[in-house]
Design a protein around this motif. Structure first.
Motif, mmCIF file in Angstrom:
data_model
loop_
_atom_site.group_PDB
_atom_site.id
_atom_site.type_symbol
_atom_site.label_atom_id
_atom_site.label_comp_id
_atom_site.label_asym_id
_atom_site.label_seq_id
_atom_site.Cartn_x
_atom_site.Cartn_y
_atom_site.Cartn_z
ATOM 1 N N LYS A 76 42.301 -2.742 -8.168
ATOM 2 C CA LYS A 76 41.942 -1.429 -7.619
ATOM 3 C C LYS A 76 40.448 -1.313 -7.370
ATOM 4 O O LYS A 76 40.026 -0.705 -6.395
ATOM 5 N N ASN A 77 39.646 -1.871 -8.275
ATOM 6 C CA ASN A 77 38.196 -1.800 -8.145
ATOM 7 C C ASN A 77 37.639 -3.193 -7.909
ATOM 8 O O ASN A 77 37.909 -4.107 -8.686
ATOM 9 N N ILE A 78 36.894 -3.331 -6.841
ATOM 10 C CA ILE A 78 36.307 -4.622 -6.494
ATOM 11 C C ILE A 78 34.859 -4.410 -6.079
ATOM 12 O O ILE A 78 34.541 -3.442 -5.387
ATOM 13 N N GLU A 79 34.023 -5.305 -6.550
ATOM 14 C CA GLU A 79 32.641 -5.343 -6.070
ATOM 15 C C GLU A 79 32.680 -6.211 -4.818
ATOM 16 O O GLU A 79 32.616 -7.431 -4.904
ATOM 17 N N GLY A 80 32.837 -5.576 -3.699
ATOM 18 C CA GLY A 80 33.080 -6.247 -2.433
ATOM 19 C C GLY A 80 34.140 -5.454 -1.705
ATOM 20 O O GLY A 80 34.262 -4.240 -1.910
ATOM 21 N N LEU A 125 48.274 -12.079 0.669
ATOM 22 C CA LEU A 125 48.342 -12.495 -0.732
ATOM 23 C C LEU A 125 46.943 -12.424 -1.318
ATOM 24 O O LEU A 125 45.958 -12.751 -0.649
ATOM 25 N N ARG A 126 46.865 -12.008 -2.574
ATOM 26 C CA ARG A 126 45.594 -11.958 -3.289
ATOM 27 C C ARG A 126 45.682 -12.846 -4.523
ATOM 28 O O ARG A 126 46.766 -13.065 -5.073
ATOM 29 N N ILE A 127 44.528 -13.333 -4.941
ATOM 30 C CA ILE A 127 44.446 -14.200 -6.113
ATOM 31 C C ILE A 127 43.036 -14.079 -6.678
ATOM 32 O O ILE A 127 42.093 -13.756 -5.946
ATOM 33 N N ASP A 128 42.900 -14.322 -7.969
ATOM 34 C CA ASP A 128 41.573 -14.348 -8.570
ATOM 35 C C ASP A 128 41.499 -15.507 -9.546
ATOM 36 O O ASP A 128 42.524 -16.022 -9.983
ATOM 37 N N TYR A 147 37.001 -15.201 0.430
ATOM 38 C CA TYR A 147 36.334 -14.562 -0.700
ATOM 39 C C TYR A 147 36.154 -13.076 -0.387
ATOM 40 O O TYR A 147 35.709 -12.719 0.700
ATOM 41 N N CYS A 148 36.514 -12.225 -1.360
ATOM 42 C CA CYS A 148 36.408 -10.779 -1.148
ATOM 43 C C CYS A 148 35.433 -10.097 -2.097
ATOM 44 O O CYS A 148 34.926 -9.023 -1.781
ATOM 45 N N GLY A 149 35.195 -10.677 -3.274
ATOM 46 C CA GLY A 149 34.278 -10.055 -4.212
ATOM 47 C C GLY A 149 34.627 -10.373 -5.648
ATOM 48 O O GLY A 149 35.303 -11.354 -5.940
ATOM 49 N N ILE A 150 34.169 -9.495 -6.536
ATOM 50 C CA ILE A 150 34.362 -9.661 -7.978
ATOM 51 C C ILE A 150 35.243 -8.522 -8.493
ATOM 52 O O ILE A 150 35.019 -7.357 -8.177
ATOM 53 N N ILE A 151 36.250 -8.908 -9.277
ATOM 54 C CA ILE A 151 37.066 -7.918 -9.989
ATOM 55 C C ILE A 151 36.869 -8.173 -11.482
ATOM 56 O O ILE A 151 36.324 -9.207 -11.874
ATOM 57 N N TYR A 152 37.329 -7.242 -12.297
ATOM 58 C CA TYR A 152 37.207 -7.390 -13.743
ATOM 59 C C TYR A 152 38.590 -7.273 -14.360
ATOM 60 O O TYR A 152 39.317 -6.317 -14.087
ATOM 61 N N VAL A 153 38.961 -8.267 -15.176
ATOM 62 C CA VAL A 153 40.266 -8.249 -15.833
ATOM 63 C C VAL A 153 40.224 -7.306 -17.027
ATOM 64 O O VAL A 153 39.170 -6.739 -17.350
ATOM 65 N N SER A 154 41.366 -7.138 -17.684
ATOM 66 C CA SER A 154 41.499 -6.096 -18.712
ATOM 67 C C SER A 154 40.490 -6.219 -19.852
ATOM 68 O O SER A 154 40.115 -5.214 -20.441
ATOM 69 N N ASP A 155 40.028 -7.427 -20.150
ATOM 70 C CA ASP A 155 39.041 -7.556 -21.230
ATOM 71 C C ASP A 155 37.602 -7.379 -20.728
ATOM 72 O O ASP A 155 36.649 -7.550 -21.477
ATOM 73 N N GLY A 156 37.467 -7.026 -19.437
ATOM 74 C CA GLY A 156 36.152 -6.734 -18.883
ATOM 75 C C GLY A 156 35.410 -7.925 -18.294
ATOM 76 O O GLY A 156 34.313 -7.764 -17.777
#
Length: 166
Positions: A76-80, A125-128, A147-156
């Protein structure tokens, strides 16, 4: 070689492959997966929700991955920015048995995932992955994800995020 939906009888084999991947990550000082994740509970949840798939060769499970359609909270939140704002599929927890690495099996997984997406009239399709996960990054780049940007997983912790449209 075939891909099919996993069931609870496959958990032991899936965990064997996941644990091989964890050991590899530990050896190269990569903290993407650890002793607590992914675990039996994670795999069981995926199986109960019919999103865990296995790659089978002569009745031996040689790969595992999760394919989810619908909004992924982590994305939901992406830096990019994502390439699209429409429906998408997400690939998670892709792992291949050590004895089968380097045989281009990830391409089979990607082709299968795109086919499943198209059946649902989804064209993305998305992947990280972790910045240090060079083998996954090679697969992603070779497969023409953008490449689309940076996301953060549940542990931050941060993950580099990609999207492929087709």
């Amino acid at each position: 070689m075939e891909i099919k939906i996993a069931n609870k009888n496959n958990i032991k084999s899936i965990l064997e492959i996941i644990n091989q991947a964890k050991l590899y990550m530990k050896e190269i000082d990569l903290n993407q997966w650890d002793e607590t994740y992914p675990n039996t509970q994670t795999i069981s949840y995926d199986i109960e929700n019919d999103v865990n798939y296995i790659l089978v060769d002569n009745e031996k499970i040689i790969g595992t991955f999760v394919l989810i359609f619908g909004e992924d909270e982590t994305y939901k939140n992406i830096e990019g920015s994502w390439k699209t704002n429409s429906s998408y599929g997400t690939l998670h927890r892709v792992a291949i048995h050590n004895d089968y690495k380097g045989k281009n099996l990830a391409k089979l997984i990607l082709d299968f995932s795109m086919e499943k997406a198209l059946e649902k009239n989804i064209h993305s399709l998305r992947i990280d992955t972790h910045q240090k996960n060079l083998s996954m990054k090679r697969f992603i780049e070779k497969s023409n994800f953008d490449y689309c940007g940076i996301i953060y997983v549940s542990d931050g912790t941060p993950r580099i995020a990609f999207e492929k449209t087709f």
